[in-house]
Design an enzyme around this catalytic site. Sequence first.
Site, PDB file in Angstrom:
ATOM      1  N   LYS A 378       0.813  -1.224   0.000  1.00 62.03           N
ATOM      2  CA  LYS A 378       0.000   0.000   0.000  1.00 62.03           C
ATOM      3  C   LYS A 378       0.842   1.268   0.000  1.00 62.03           C
ATOM      4  O   LYS A 378       0.333   2.348  -0.310  1.00 62.03           O
ATOM      5  CB  LYS A 378      -0.936   0.007   1.214  1.00 62.03           C
ATOM      6  CG  LYS A 378      -2.138  -0.927   1.084  1.00 62.03           C
ATOM      7  CD  LYS A 378      -3.077  -0.770   2.255  1.00 62.03           C
ATOM      8  CE  LYS A 378      -4.315  -1.644   2.094  1.00 62.03           C
ATOM      9  NZ  LYS A 378      -5.239  -1.505   3.249  1.00 62.03           N
ATOM     10  N   HIS A 430      -5.823 -11.588  -0.692  1.00 61.73           N
ATOM     11  CA  HIS A 430      -7.101 -11.132  -1.255  1.00 61.73           C
ATOM     12  C   HIS A 430      -7.669 -12.144  -2.260  1.00 61.73           C
ATOM     13  O   HIS A 430      -8.633 -11.836  -2.961  1.00 61.73           O
ATOM     14  CB  HIS A 430      -6.945  -9.770  -1.928  1.00 61.73           C
ATOM     15  CG  HIS A 430      -6.813  -8.631  -0.949  1.00 61.73           C
ATOM     16  ND1 HIS A 430      -7.854  -8.226  -0.153  1.00 61.73           N
ATOM     17  CD2 HIS A 430      -5.755  -7.836  -0.644  1.00 61.73           C
ATOM     18  CE1 HIS A 430      -7.449  -7.213   0.612  1.00 61.73           C
ATOM     19  NE2 HIS A 430      -6.176  -6.956   0.327  1.00 61.73           N
TER      20      HIS A 430
END
Length: 516
Positions: A378, A430
């Site tokens: 991120k 994910h």
Amino acid sequence: MSDEILFAEDVEEEIMECHGKWKVLIVDDEPEVHAVTKLALSDFVFQDKRLEFISAYSGKEAKQIFIDHKDIAVVLLDVVMETDDAGLQVANFVRNEAMNNFTRIILRTGQPGQAPERDVIINYDINDYKSKTELTAQKLFTVVIAALRSYRDITVIEENRIGLEKIISASADLFSIHSLEHFIEGIVQQLASLLGGSKDCAYLTSAVAGPKPIENPNASELFVFTGKGEYESREGERLENVLSGKQLLSCKTALANKSLVYEDEYLVAYCKSKSMRGSLLYMSGLPRKLTNVDKRLVEIFAQNVQIAFDNVLLNKDIEDTQREIIERIGQAMEDHFSEGKHILRLVKICELLARKIGLSEDDVKMLGLAVPMHDIGKFKIPEVILYKTDKLDASERKIIQNHAEFGYTLLKNSKRPLIKTAALIARDHHEYWNGQGYPRGKSGEDIHIFCRITALADTYDALRHKRNYKEAWSLEKVMETIHQQKGLQFDPTLVEVLQENIALVEKIVADNPDPE
């Protein structure tokens, strides 16, 4: 010449102090046999131990006694009792059902014809066969002495085997803290066996280590690291709380003088250390006075076991440093992304789920170390998108999803197992159970278990806490959503494990709240 009669001074007879007792089971349906046997052996002493007699008057009663007492040294067993072969049935039970190969079985019979010696010796694992008519008091004494010597040797060999087995099982991963405890326990048991079966022993150290960490602000204090017998459940306790009186004074003397202290019933051995004040090996309940060979054996043990301990402490220091670095990276991510204590809770929830599904402690440790870096990618996502409170459009969602590959690319080239694991979690946490996740569309068990655990724990904690784009959800709403995604987004088994342990998970949440 004086007529006065002179008497020699009375010399008090030295009273022999006995250490423990040998259990002897008498099995016979004639009460007088019990009485005569006890009388004949009433003053019996072997290796400073007297006899403890247990009586059984039938084969059935004898079997129950063997179930209740695991340490019977010798059984004097009648053959004919409630049935003609009741004694033989007991012998068979002891060896083949109770799996007791240690007790010495001496068969006594008043009717040798009903149980011929040759047949009995061949077909049953007994150690001696005597007719009651030939078993005089002297012969009974001799038979019992021989049986006890055999029992003693067999039990010492067994204790050595158990100790050696523990050492071998621990040697493959000697330098992990968990196996070190078993390694030292095995060494202590081995040494106790060689000294004749010491009953209680403890290894005391000032080191802050082990599966039960010791809070030790004062490095001069000693704590029980591992123990046997009386000290088996005293791990983590201070020396002063475990020993007192002369024993405590001996420990302090051994520590101050860096020496070995020997007493009749116990010994204290100082274990030299390069990295700390030192450690002590305390052993009590010694069955006999130590010979010079025994003392030399203790000295060798004390010199060498601490070397292994010091090496493991060094390894632990490296591991703790590694953990701290990763935790600091995770903390930096939390601060940067304003996620409070999300990483701390995530690690604890992941470790909990991993243990509940039966992963090894090594795997649990690896997962706990690697998971703080799951969102490291991120850092490459523009903050304007990352902190957006409105709904993301398709292109923005694609940019956000890129953080999985970014994190993987950042970590994948490391040769360290921990960093390679972190790279895998960063990329695949994910992915969905049904194959509809990202970045690679993996499904089912093709997704590594670490990634499946992280996905569930990460979602659970994120939903339970406030974010810049949402308020915290209630437990009921979170679990309803997760159950709706069971078999779709999440591993069905893990969802069930989460539900079964929801109270423990919520305790982690309650104990680690985000700052106001």
